[in-house]
Write an enzyme that holds these catalytic residues in place. Structure first.
Site, mmCIF file in Angstrom:
data_model
loop_
_atom_site.group_PDB
_atom_site.id
_atom_site.type_symbol
_atom_site.label_atom_id
_atom_site.label_comp_id
_atom_site.label_asym_id
_atom_site.label_seq_id
_atom_site.Cartn_x
_atom_site.Cartn_y
_atom_site.Cartn_z
ATOM 1 N N ASP A 1 0.845 -1.167 -0.109
ATOM 2 C CA ASP A 1 -0.019 -0.160 0.074
ATOM 3 C C ASP A 1 0.982 1.365 0.087
ATOM 4 O O ASP A 1 1.808 1.278 0.760
ATOM 5 C CB ASP A 1 -0.919 0.174 1.236
ATOM 6 C CG ASP A 1 -2.060 -0.705 0.954
ATOM 7 O OD1 ASP A 1 -2.715 -1.012 -0.288
ATOM 8 O OD2 ASP A 1 -2.585 -1.546 2.077
ATOM 9 N N GLU B 1 -1.225 18.546 7.025
ATOM 10 C CA GLU B 1 -0.959 19.431 6.179
ATOM 11 C C GLU B 1 -0.417 20.879 6.586
ATOM 12 O O GLU B 1 0.539 21.436 6.242
ATOM 13 C CB GLU B 1 -2.093 19.309 4.682
ATOM 14 C CG GLU B 1 -2.211 18.124 3.998
ATOM 15 C CD GLU B 1 -3.183 17.297 4.772
ATOM 16 O OE1 GLU B 1 -3.683 17.470 5.833
ATOM 17 O OE2 GLU B 1 -3.460 16.365 3.803
ATOM 18 N N ALA C 1 -17.067 24.170 4.053
ATOM 19 C CA ALA C 1 -17.162 23.490 2.896
ATOM 20 C C ALA C 1 -17.811 24.299 1.910
ATOM 21 O O ALA C 1 -17.734 23.912 0.657
ATOM 22 C CB ALA C 1 -18.220 22.305 3.140
ATOM 23 N N ASP D 1 -6.215 -4.798 5.173
ATOM 24 C CA ASP D 1 -6.930 -4.912 6.550
ATOM 25 C C ASP D 1 -8.552 -5.122 6.432
ATOM 26 O O ASP D 1 -9.332 -5.484 7.326
ATOM 27 C CB ASP D 1 -6.694 -3.708 7.335
ATOM 28 C CG ASP D 1 -6.667 -2.536 6.883
ATOM 29 O OD1 ASP D 1 -7.359 -2.593 5.611
ATOM 30 O OD2 ASP D 1 -6.419 -1.625 7.280
ATOM 31 N N ASP E 1 -10.510 -6.560 1.182
ATOM 32 C CA ASP E 1 -9.371 -7.084 0.764
ATOM 33 C C ASP E 1 -9.156 -8.500 1.097
ATOM 34 O O ASP E 1 -8.273 -9.064 0.750
ATOM 35 C CB ASP E 1 -8.125 -6.702 1.895
ATOM 36 C CG ASP E 1 -7.723 -4.842 1.617
ATOM 37 O OD1 ASP E 1 -7.913 -4.655 0.333
ATOM 38 O OD2 ASP E 1 -7.168 -4.318 2.492
#
Lengths: 677, 564
Positions: A306, A347, A376, A512, A516
């Site tokens: 991943d 960030e 938003a 996980d 998957d």
């Protein structure tokens, strides 16, 4: 059970226990699983009988008895090796067993009504039962949350003490028996019968109690059994050849020759190597559901990794400021800091630290700062201070808010950032565009080198990411992976695995989520995260208790190490035979043909001393190699040809030479004490 | 030793290995059905025999077809040998063989052993030689090569269910490979003076003005296929030491070349089949290095001579006893070592008369399992067994479960490979050891002491490994040895070949994994030396105790002044 816990190779307690166990393991019924050592035991018994017979008939018995003792020691050293390996596993199992709950559980009569429950001992729970678990309870068995949200302390299994959230539905619905509910309540459907829970399986595995031989181990055992029969024939037929030549061979002499020729070294260490391999994995907080999976790990030649968390840090981080013409970089950096002071996301924090580290800008928040949170609606956030308003946000939202066409240099910067697979943000001050911030997926340091090492061992790395192709390609190039799956979803992951397998490759992946599960099951080595769903954990053949996807690489190395250790000691064991011939053959034929003394190139003292020295060497070498068997031969990512050359030199050539030296030294020691010389 | 002698050995290797490359390529083309220059004849044979040559066979069908053919041929040959008195081409009215001698001989020629417990000139008619023995020399050789073709195909693809068609393989190998080369070689032998006639004997006027019959017959063709097909059954008792079988030094060189050439071509053919020529060269190198060591070793031992005779002044330039002056020491030792390094067993000098070490080398080469380069076909599939074992043991050391040419080597293959190794070891050692414990066995020995032990051990080794070479000095036409060695030949051939075909079947059905840089490299010098080590350790070590009591003891005794 924490990763830091290491058990010393020769822990006194383990050694004491192993010494006792090694005697219990002499039971021929259980020893018959190991053909080489079984034959050694029978031969030892035979020689013992001969020695005792000689004692009673007043014939010289000291040689027979000495040989018998050393043959028994050979057997005991072999069982000891296995017992030490098991002992190390058992120590780990003890700490797991403490977590197993035998407490009462609250069995719900009607799953929809969590008021009426019947107290039931945990071991009586069956698959499908529904229980209520409340704050302070131990979760009685493995199960799936069907109602409720709660925090669970899983340190008993994972060693990680921070509680994790478990809730109905989604990827966090699996609970493990023996873990501890810290808050709230859960309604859990039991998914494992008593005795087959995750914890039970782990205990059994690390103890090596239910250890089944792995496919490669079975094949190796057949080879060793075959060699044993071959040399048995060679030694037994010697009776006829001897009779013709006028030699009568005594039983101890033939026994010594046989035991020295059959591969007792690897025969004695084989199961210890297997147990130790599993143990190394457990120490790494990975539990394999079978030894087969560990072997398969050594064979893997494609790794699906991943991107997020494995290859990159997972959060985008600021990597550059690109001012529009007329604004200097420092001014832009200052504005970026202002615009991000109220931004508590990773960030935002990365922008602050980047500005501080690169431009030395102070991060002090002005007193009059009014934080404008992200909405938003505007898709921007920032700070108003000192009469100025600083904003940052997604480029298209910012441009829409400004309502003017940007400078071509800015458009160019944005395009360049996107091409590099990064994300641009636009920064404004008082409605004026100052420039762009590049937010980049930062590839972990050192990962490129690791991938190069994997490539050297022939393993392809494949990055799996939900990003679009451009971003994926850019990061793939930077991290140095061989291939990538962009816009990954369960289906295209599964398709990719099938495609790679059809090319004759073995694939390892970790995952996980429930979605998957098909890919985990399809992969040759599927590592499920402990934090994952029950479905994922069932589908994979390993569970990583730390839920750390980077471990896939180490798992492969551990698998290889296991195989290398087996091969190295087999080669060593077989190569030893040459020297033993030179010790024993002249000694046993010398009465018939004294001229064969010329073959005694080691110049051993007497025939008896020569034979005894070879037998002693043969026994001691097992003990000497126990640490190597337990620790494993180190895997070096230097390519198969170089690795083979190296190991052949050490264990092949070394295996030929070592016994010449060892036998000579033992013979000299025997001479020093006038034993049979 | 002289430079000339070493040069001779080098010349043989250069001629053989030089030819093996093009021939190996041609053999691969035959196996792949790309050689068609006798197509009408080939299809005619299929039509006549009523076989469908396009039907692909799994390993069981392939093995059954091979066994069936062998059983029928065994029965046919047995009948011919028993009934030769009544059959044509028997001008000397030679009587039929006894049941046990016929059993031994039929087993011997069906298994490509060509052990000769009979005396050809006295006990077999020209008709039986031609129809019985010579035919078998082609067919048993072709059957061995066919089995090798089946084994090669196992590595060519993934998930294969079939290994080819036995009848097509047998026909093509005989038509396109054995017959053409044998015919050319026979012509050369005739030109050199070898007879090829239906006359069984011509009167010879001796110096004492008497006459005695001089046996002749269709010698040249049988001689050619005897060497080419690694058969070894001589037309005459003296085998290739007989001037009609082997007239001069040139034919001796030709025959040595014929003995070795197909054996060394097989790994090259394999390299072409699996599209990885380095793999073939690697196997060939291992074969060649062991054989070269054997050639040089035997030459050195014989050139050094017998210390006692040197001391007595009766021998000056090496051990000439039992060797033809026509050939000289290096050509003789090279011929015999080549014939035992392959499963030919032909001799142009008498191993019994060699120095102990000179005689030990041919025996040891046989004990190694006949892989240097071994019998036609059988040498190849035997070295594949060793390659699989090498990969299995040492391959683990690179940290992957072992694979050979992309095929995983697992429990099943190891079980079958060890079974095959066990069969050979048990037959040789138990046979020789038990024989030496019986009166009958001891009665067959001509010499006492370690030399006698060598004679018996050599006999059982030769039979089991389907070599057929005799140490001489062993009277083999006794009930014990006729039946015992006959059985050893049959088991040594089929109880070895069938497990290997089973391995081929198992490997063929497996997926073919990609070769990556982490894959165990099975080409190149490293693997060659590993393979040599495994061949010596797994193939030879178990015989060391017995060999020590035989030739090795004799060697040290000789230098201590005792001889037998």
């Amino acid at each position: 059970m924490s990763k830091a816990e290491t058990i010393s190779l020769f822990d006194a307690g383990i050694i004491r226990r192993a010494a006792l166990d090694s005697l219990a393991k002499l039971n021929p019924v259980t020893l018959a699983r190991n053909p080489v050592i079984f034959v050694t035991e029978i031969v030892a018994a035979l020689v013992t009988a001969t020695g005792i017979g000689a004692l009673f008939t007043h014939r010289p018995a000291s040689f027979s008895i000495t040989i018998a003792i050393w043959l028994w020691l050979t057997v005991i050293f072999a069982t000891f090796a296995e017992a030490v390996a098991e002992g190390r596993g058992r120590a780990r199992a003890e700490s797991l067993r403490r977590a197993r709950s035998d407490t009462m559980s609250k069995l719900l009569v009607d799953p929809r009504d969590r008021v009426i429950f019947k107290p039931t001992p945990a071991p009586d729970l069956r698959c499908g039962d529904v229980v209520l678990v409340e704050a302070g309870d131990l979760i009685p068995s493995d199960g799936e949350v069907i109602e409720g949200v709660a925090s669970v302390n899983e340190s008993a299994v994972t060693g990680e003490s921070a509680p994790v959230v478990r809730e109905a539905g989604g990827d966090r619905s699996a609970v493990t028996g023996g873990t501890h509910l810290v808050s709230d309540w859960l309604v859990v459907r039991i998914t494992a019968d008593a005795g087959s829970t995750f914890l039970d399986r782990m205990i059994a595995l690390v103890e090596g109690a239910q250890r089944r031989k792995t496919p490669n181990e079975i094949a190796l055992n057949i080879l060793l059994a075959g060699l044993t029969i071959v040399f048995l024939i060679a030694v037994v037929t010697l009776v006829g050849f001897g009779q013709y030549s006028g030699t009568h061979f005594s039983i101890p002499v033939l026994a010594a020759l046989l035991v020295c020729l059959i591969p007792t070294t690897i025969g004695g260490l084989l199961s210890a190597i297997g147990i130790a391999g599993m143990d190394r994995l457990v120490r790494f907080n990975v539990v394999a559901t079978s030894g087969r999976a560990v072997e398969a790990a050594g064979d893997v030649d494609a790794l699906l990794l991943d991107k997020t968390g494995t290859i990159t840090f997972g959060n985008r981080m600021a990597a550059g400021f690109y001012p529009v013409p007329g604004v200097n970089e420092r001014a832009l950096a200052q504005a970026c800091v202002m615009a991000s002071l109220g931004d508590d996301t990773p960030e935002g924090r990365s922008i602050l630290s980047f500005a501080r580290d690169r431009y030395g800008i102070s991060l002090a928040t002005p007193n009059d700062a009014a934080i404008i949170p992200f909405s938003a609606n505007t898709r921007m956030s920032g700070v108003d201070t000192g009469g100025k308003s600083y904003r940052k946000g997604a480029v298209d939202s910012v441009l829409a808010a400004l309502g003017v066409a940007p400078d071509p240099a800015f458009t160019e910067s944005i395009a360049r950032i996107a091409r590099a697979g990064s994300t641009p943000l636009a920064v404004t001050a008082d409605g004026k565009l100052l420039g762009a911030i590049e937010l980049k997926d930062i590839v972990k340091p050192g990962i490129k080198e690791r991938f190069a090492a994997l490539r050297a061992m022939g393993i392809r790395t494949v990055m799996v990411t939900g990003d679009n192709r451009i971003t994926a390609a850019a990061i793939a190039a930077e991290a140095g992976v061989d291939d990538y799956i962009a816009e990954a979803n369960p289906q295209n992951k599964l398709d990719y695995i099938r495609k790679v397998q059809s090319e004759g490759r073995l694939v390892a992946m970790c995952g996980d989520g429930t979605n998957d599960a098909p890919a985990l099951a399809q992969a040759d080595v599927g590592v499920a995260m402990q934090t994952g769903t029950q479905a994922a954990r069932e589908a994979g053949n390993m569970v990583d208790l730390d839920s750390d996807p980077t471990k896939l690489i180490e798992i492969v190395e551990i698998g290889k190490q296991l195989l290398i250790t087996r091969g190295a000691l087999t080669t060593f064991s077989i190569a030893n035979d040459i020297a033993k011939y030179f010790a024993i053959l002249p000694a046993i034929f010398i009465t018939t043909y004294p001229q064969l003394g010329a073959l005694n190139i080691m110049r051993l003292n007497t025939p008896q001393s020569a034979i005894l020295s070879a037998v002693i060497f043969n026994a001691l070498i097992i003990v000497v190699l126990v640490p190597l068997a337990l620790r494993g031969v180190k895997f070096r990512p230097i390519g198969a040809a170089a690795l083979l050359k190296r190991n052949l030199l050490i264990y092949g050539l070394g295996g030929m030479i070592t016994p010449f030296i060892g036998i000579k030294l033992i013979d000299m020691l025997l001479g020093l004490f006038h034993v049979f010389s | 030793m002289t430079i000339y002698g070493l040069f001779y050995i080098a010349l043989v290797f250069a001629l053989v290995l030089g030819a093996a490359f093009p021939l190996g390529r041609y053999i691969a083309a035959i196996f792949e059905g790309r050689v068609t220059w006798l197509r009408p004849l080939e299809t005619g044979i299929y039509r006549l025999a009523g076989v469908d040559a396009t039907r692909q066979m799994g390993w069981q069908s392939y093995a059954i077809a091979l066994l069936l053919l062998s059983v029928i041929h065994f029965a046919l040959l047995y009948a011919i040998l028993r009934l030769q008195y009544y059959l044509p081409f028997n001008p000397l009215h030679i009587a039929g063989m006894s049941p046990r001698l016929a059993f031994n001989t039929a087993a011997s020629f069906t298994t490509n052993t060509n052990w000769q417990a009979y005396t050809p000139e006295q006990q077999i008619s020209n008709g039986a030689q031609m129809l019985g023995l010579c035919v078998h020399m082609f067919l048993s050789a072709a059957a061995g090569i066919a089995a090798a073709a089946a084994v090669m195909r196992a590595f060519t693809g993934r998930g294969l269910k079939t290994l080819g068609n036995f009848y097509a393989d047998l026909t093509r190998i005989t038509l396109y490979l054995l017959i053409p080369i044998a015919l050319i070689a026979a012509t050369l032998l005739v030109l050199a003076g070898s007879p090829q006639t239906f006359v069984q004997a011509v009167p010879l006027h001796t110096l004492q003005s008497g006459t005695q019959p001089l046996a002749i017959g269709p010698v040249a063709l049988q001689e050619a296929i005897k060497e080419l097909g690694t058969n070894g059954g001589g037309f005459f008792n003296a085998n290739s030491a007989h001037p009609f079988e082997n007239p001069n030094a040139w034919t001796n060189l030709l025959e040595t070349w014929l003995i070795l050439v197909i054996g060394f071509s097989m790994p090259i053919a394999f390299g072409h089949m699996v599209k990885d020529k380095a793999q073939g060269r690697t196997l060939m190198a291992a074969m060649a290095i062991i054989l070269a060591l054997g050639c040089v070793g035997a030459y050195a031992a014989e050139a050094a001579g017998n210390p006692q005779q040197i001391a007595a002044g009766v021998q000056a330039s090496g051990n000439w006893e039992g060797k033809e002056v026509r050939f000289g020491i290096p050509a003789s030792t090279t011929f015999n070592v080549s014939a035992t390094g392959t499963s030919t067993g032909a001799v142009d000098s008498f191993t019994d008369s060699y120095t102990p070490l000179g005689g030990a080398i041919p025996m040891f080469l046989m004990q190694l399992g006949e892989v240097t380069p071994g019998g036609v076909g059988s040498g190849f599939y035997t070295i594949i067994v060793f390659a699989l074992l090498s990969v299995f043991i040492a391959g683990l050391m690179v940290g992957r479960t072992p694979e050979y040419l992309g095929k995983k080597v697992q429990a099943k293959e190891i079980k079958l490979a060890m079974l095959a190794v066990l069969v050979l070891t048990a037959l040789i050692l138990c046979g020789a050891s038990l024989s030496l414990m019986t009166k009958s066995g001891l009665g067959s020995l001509e010499n006492a002491g370690p030399h006698g032990l060598s004679e018996m051990l050599y006999g059982w080794t030769s039979a089991t490994e389907n070599n057929g070479s005799a140490f001489a000095g062993l009277s083999a036409n006794t009930p014990l040895l006729d039946y015992g060695l006959g059985t050893a030949m049959l088991f040594g051939r089929f109880a070895f070949m069938i497990p290997i075909l089973a391995i081929a079947g198992s490997l063929a059905s497996k997926p073919k994994l990609n070769e990556i840089s982490g894959t165990f490299p099975t080409s190149g010098p490293l693997f060659t030396f590993l393979l040599i080590g495994v061949i010596i350790i797994l193939g030879g070590l178990q015989f060391m105790p017995a060999d020590t009591l035989g030739p090795i003891a004799e060697h040290f005794l000789l230098y201590a002044g005792k001889s037998f």
